[in-house]
Design a protein around this motif. Structure first.
Motif, PDB file in Angstrom:
ATOM      1  N   ALA A  48      50.264  37.520  88.792  1.00 38.51           N
ATOM      2  CA  ALA A  48      49.409  36.605  89.390  1.00 38.51           C
ATOM      3  C   ALA A  48      48.357  35.478  88.159  1.00 38.51           C
ATOM      4  CB  ALA A  48      48.576  36.801  90.668  1.00 38.51           C
ATOM      5  N   PRO A  49      50.065  34.600  87.865  1.00 40.02           N
ATOM      6  CA  PRO A  49      48.871  33.992  86.292  1.00 40.02           C
ATOM      7  C   PRO A  49      48.358  32.783  87.083  1.00 40.02           C
ATOM      8  CG  PRO A  49      51.674  33.502  86.623  1.00 40.02           C
ATOM      9  CD  PRO A  49      50.857  35.511  87.487  1.00 40.02           C
ATOM     10  N   GLU A  50      48.641  32.802  88.826  1.00 37.48           N
ATOM     11  CA  GLU A  50      47.959  31.796  88.865  1.00 37.48           C
ATOM     12  C   GLU A  50      46.262  31.411  89.657  1.00 37.48           C
ATOM     13  OE1 GLU A  50      49.839  34.054  92.432  1.00 37.48           O
ATOM     14  OE2 GLU A  50      50.385  33.050  90.284  1.00 37.48           O
ATOM     15  N   ARG A  51      45.395  33.008  89.271  1.00 38.03           N
ATOM     16  CA  ARG A  51      44.582  33.638  89.606  1.00 38.03           C
ATOM     17  C   ARG A  51      43.445  33.566  88.531  1.00 38.03           C
ATOM     18  NH1 ARG A  51      45.042  35.796  95.400  1.00 38.03           N
ATOM     19  NH2 ARG A  51      42.929  35.424  94.954  1.00 38.03           N
ATOM     20  N   VAL A  52      44.210  33.283  87.408  1.00 30.17           N
ATOM     21  CA  VAL A  52      43.426  33.475  85.887  1.00 30.17           C
ATOM     22  C   VAL A  52      43.765  32.295  85.136  1.00 30.17           C
ATOM     23  CG1 VAL A  52      43.290  35.147  84.048  1.00 30.17           C
ATOM     24  CG2 VAL A  52      44.313  35.989  85.858  1.00 30.17           C
ATOM     25  N   LEU A  53      42.490  31.347  85.684  1.00 32.06           N
ATOM     26  CA  LEU A  53      42.197  30.433  84.753  1.00 32.06           C
ATOM     27  C   LEU A  53      41.994  31.123  83.130  1.00 32.06           C
ATOM     28  CD1 LEU A  53      38.810  29.440  86.508  1.00 32.06           C
ATOM     29  CD2 LEU A  53      41.357  28.232  87.357  1.00 32.06           C
ATOM     30  N   SER A  54      41.633  32.066  83.113  1.00 32.18           N
ATOM     31  CA  SER A  54      41.877  32.132  81.023  1.00 32.18           C
ATOM     32  C   SER A  54      41.555  33.708  81.186  1.00 32.18           C
ATOM     33  CB  SER A  54      40.424  31.887  80.795  1.00 32.18           C
ATOM     34  OG  SER A  54      39.050  32.084  80.619  1.00 32.18           O
ATOM     35  N   LEU A  55      41.845  34.845  80.551  1.00 27.09           N
ATOM     36  CA  LEU A  55      41.949  35.870  80.249  1.00 27.09           C
ATOM     37  C   LEU A  55      41.199  36.202  78.437  1.00 27.09           C
ATOM     38  CD1 LEU A  55      42.730  38.829  80.535  1.00 27.09           C
ATOM     39  CD2 LEU A  55      44.807  38.374  79.177  1.00 27.09           C
ATOM     40  N   THR A  56      40.143  36.983  79.241  1.00 26.05           N
ATOM     41  CA  THR A  56      39.585  37.194  78.101  1.00 26.05           C
ATOM     42  C   THR A  56      39.410  38.419  77.643  1.00 26.05           C
ATOM     43  OG1 THR A  56      38.175  35.904  77.693  1.00 26.05           O
ATOM     44  CG2 THR A  56      37.419  37.735  76.397  1.00 26.05           C
ATOM     45  N   SER A  57      40.587  39.595  76.585  1.00 24.66           N
ATOM     46  CA  SER A  57      40.637  41.230  76.607  1.00 24.66           C
ATOM     47  C   SER A  57      40.755  41.730  75.283  1.00 24.66           C
ATOM     48  CB  SER A  57      41.966  40.930  76.278  1.00 24.66           C
ATOM     49  OG  SER A  57      42.669  42.047  76.304  1.00 24.66           O
ATOM     50  N   ILE A  58      39.459  42.206  75.723  1.00 25.43           N
ATOM     51  CA  ILE A  58      38.123  42.430  74.523  1.00 25.43           C
ATOM     52  C   ILE A  58      38.482  44.460  74.112  1.00 25.43           C
ATOM     53  CG2 ILE A  58      36.278  43.098  74.146  1.00 25.43           C
ATOM     54  CD1 ILE A  58      35.176  41.484  75.930  1.00 25.43           C
ATOM     55  N   MET A  59      38.621  44.587  73.114  1.00 24.94           N
ATOM     56  CA  MET A  59      38.768  46.275  72.848  1.00 24.94           C
ATOM     57  C   MET A  59      39.614  47.090  73.654  1.00 24.94           C
ATOM     58  SD  MET A  59      34.964  47.823  73.756  1.00 24.94           S
ATOM     59  CE  MET A  59      33.948  47.031  73.497  1.00 24.94           C
ATOM     60  N   ALA A  60      41.374  45.910  73.929  1.00 25.98           N
ATOM     61  CA  ALA A  60      42.305  46.450  74.638  1.00 25.98           C
ATOM     62  C   ALA A  60      43.416  47.264  73.460  1.00 25.98           C
ATOM     63  CB  ALA A  60      42.667  45.839  76.120  1.00 25.98           C
ATOM     64  N   SER A  61      44.507  46.536  74.538  1.00 22.31           N
ATOM     65  CA  SER A  61      45.897  47.184  73.817  1.00 22.31           C
ATOM     66  C   SER A  61      46.908  46.813  74.951  1.00 22.31           C
ATOM     67  CB  SER A  61      45.807  48.155  72.847  1.00 22.31           C
ATOM     68  OG  SER A  61      47.389  48.331  72.297  1.00 22.31           O
ATOM     69  N   THR A  62      48.502  47.223  74.079  1.00 19.80           N
ATOM     70  CA  THR A  62      49.463  46.246  74.931  1.00 19.80           C
ATOM     71  C   THR A  62      49.883  47.454  76.010  1.00 19.80           C
ATOM     72  OG1 THR A  62      51.047  46.967  72.767  1.00 19.80           O
ATOM     73  CG2 THR A  62      49.843  44.803  73.198  1.00 19.80           C
ATOM     74  N   GLY A  63      49.522  48.524  75.585  1.00 21.97           N
ATOM     75  CA  GLY A  63      49.889  49.638  76.309  1.00 21.97           C
ATOM     76  C   GLY A  63      50.977  50.517  76.021  1.00 21.97           C
ATOM     77  N   SER A  64      50.955  50.196  74.499  1.00 26.58           N
ATOM     78  CA  SER A  64      52.181  50.579  73.232  1.00 26.58           C
ATOM     79  C   SER A  64      51.856  51.660  73.009  1.00 26.58           C
ATOM     80  CB  SER A  64      52.926  49.392  72.376  1.00 26.58           C
ATOM     81  OG  SER A  64      53.631  50.386  70.966  1.00 26.58           O
ATOM     82  N   TRP A  65      52.311  52.745  73.187  1.00 22.29           N
ATOM     83  CA  TRP A  65      52.319  54.198  71.799  1.00 22.29           C
ATOM     84  C   TRP A  65      51.608  53.326  70.403  1.00 22.29           C
ATOM     85  CZ3 TRP A  65      49.520  57.633  74.996  1.00 22.29           C
ATOM     86  CH2 TRP A  65      50.940  57.816  76.289  1.00 22.29           C
ATOM     87  N   GLU A  66      52.746  53.032  69.611  1.00 22.44           N
ATOM     88  CA  GLU A  66      52.833  52.506  68.497  1.00 22.44           C
ATOM     89  C   GLU A  66      51.354  51.531  67.559  1.00 22.44           C
ATOM     90  OE1 GLU A  66      55.005  53.886  66.985  1.00 22.44           O
ATOM     91  OE2 GLU A  66      55.855  54.464  68.835  1.00 22.44           O
TER      92      GLU A  66
END
Length: 291
Positions: free
Chosen positions: A129-147
Motif C-alpha cells: 500500500a505505497p499510498e499509505r507511506v509518506l516515507s519509509l525508514t528501514s533500520i537494521m532490517a533485511s530483504t527476506g533473502s537468505w543470501e
C-alpha cells in the motif's frame, strides 16, 4: 491503553505529540513492545513537529495474541528445501494491521519507521500500500533473502535462545541477549533491566516471538518487488550488527530505487544514544525531503 480494531484483531497503540502534526508510525522488532521505544528518542521527533504513533504488533504487548504452536526448526528446513510452509500469519498480515491502525486514526498516510522485524513490516506495507507511506525508514532490517543479512554465530545463539518460563529467569536471559547484541561500550544494564522488567510484567508470551519469526521466514524474499518500489526510502544499519548483518541493509538500499544508505560504524542491533545525532538527523532530513 488505546486499542484499535484492525484487520479483525485488536492493536494496542499510543500517540505522542499533537495528532494534527505530520504522523510518524513506529513499528518495533521481534517480540518488542511499544513501551520499549526510548521516550527521549520519541520526544526529539515530537519536538521537531511530528506526532509519533507507537504500536504493539500482533503477538506482542497488549495486541491480539495467537495460540498456534510453531516448530521453527522444521519450518526452517522446509523453506531451505524450497517447499512451502503453513504459518499462522505473514509479514503481509502484520503490515495490514499497521494500515488498519492508520484507518482507525483517520490517517491517509504516515512516515513509517521500522526497526529489525519492524523494518521488514514497513517494507511490506510500502509494497502492498505505497499510498499509505509518506516515507519509509528501514533500520537494521533485511530483504527476506537468505543470501544477505545473516546473523553472526553470536546472533544465531541469541535468536534461538528460548527464555526461561519464569519472569525472573526471562528477565536475566533477555538482559544477557541484549547485552550480547548491543553496541560495544553503550550498554546500561540497570536501565535495560528496568525496561525488560516493565515489558515482561506488561506482557510475556515467548511463543508469540516464535510465530513472529516464522512469519519473517515464510514471507520470502522481497528483493524483486523492492526494485519497483516508488516510496522515498532511508536505510540505516550498524556495521557491527550481529543479529541482522550489514549486508541486509545494503541489499535493501541497493534494491530500492533512489534509497539512501546510512551505515553507522560499530553500531550493533540497537539504537544507542551515542548515535542518536546521526540517526535522528538522517530521519528528520528524510521526512522533510519526502514532504
Amino acid at each position: 491503553m488505546p486499542l484499535a480494531p484492525a484487520n479483525e484483531l485488536t492493536i494496542a497503540y499510543e500517540v505522542d505529540g499533537n495528532p494534527a502534526d505530520s504522523p510518524v508510525l513506529f513499528i518495533h522488532g521481534l517480540g518488542r513492545q511499544l513501551i520499549e521505544w526510548d521516550p527521549d528518542f520519541v520526544d526529539r521527533i515530537v519536538l521537531a513537529g511530528y506526532s509519533v504513533i507507537r504500536m504493539d504488533n500482533r503477538d506482542a504487548g497488549l495486541s491480539t495474541r495467537f495460540e498456534q504452536k510453531v516448530a521453527l526448526g522444521e519450518i526452517r528446513r522446509t523453506l531451505e528445501r524450497g517447499d512451502e510452509v503453513e504459518v499462522p500469519y505473514l509479514l503481509e498480515d502484520m503490515a495490514s494491521d499497521a494500515a488498519g491502525l492508520l484507518d482507525h486514526l483517520g490517517l491517509d498516510a504516515a512516515h513509517v519507521v521500522g526497526v529489525s522485524m519492524g523494518g521488514m513490516i514497513g517494507q511490506t506495507l510500502a509494497l502492498e500500500a505505497p499510498e499509505r507511506v509518506l516515507s519509509l525508514t528501514s533500520i537494521m532490517a533485511s530483504t527476506g533473502s537468505w543470501e544477505v543479512g545473516a546473523p553472526s554465530a553470536a546472533g544465531t545463539r541469541a535468536l534461538f535462545h528460548a527464555p526461561p518460563p519464569d519472569d525472573a529467569g526471562a528477565i536475566e536471559a533477555t538482559l544477557e541477549t541484549r547485552e550480547l547484541l548491543a553496541t560495544p561500550g553503550t550498554f546500561d544494564a540497570t536501565a535495560e533491566r528496568a525496561l525488560i522488567t516493565a515489558a515482561i510484567e506488561r506482557s510475556f508470551d515467548p511463543a508469540g516471538i516464535g510465530r513472529q519469526l516464522a512469519a519473517i521466514w515464510a514471507s520470502g524474499d522481497r528483493t524483486d518487488r523492492l526494485r519497483a518500489l516508488d516510496v522515498p526510502t532511508l536505510v540505516i544499519h550498524g556495521t557491527g550488527d550481529d543479529l541482522v548483518g550489514l549486508s541486509g541493509g545494503e541489499a535493501t538500499a541497493q534494491a530500492v530505487p533512489g534509497a539512501r544508505m546510512v551505515a553507522i560504524v560499530d553500531m550493533g542491533h540497537d539504537l544507542p544514544r551515542r548515535h542518536w545525532g546521526e540517526i535522528l538527523g538522517a530521519m528528520l532530513e528524510h521526512f522533510v525531503r519526502s514532504e
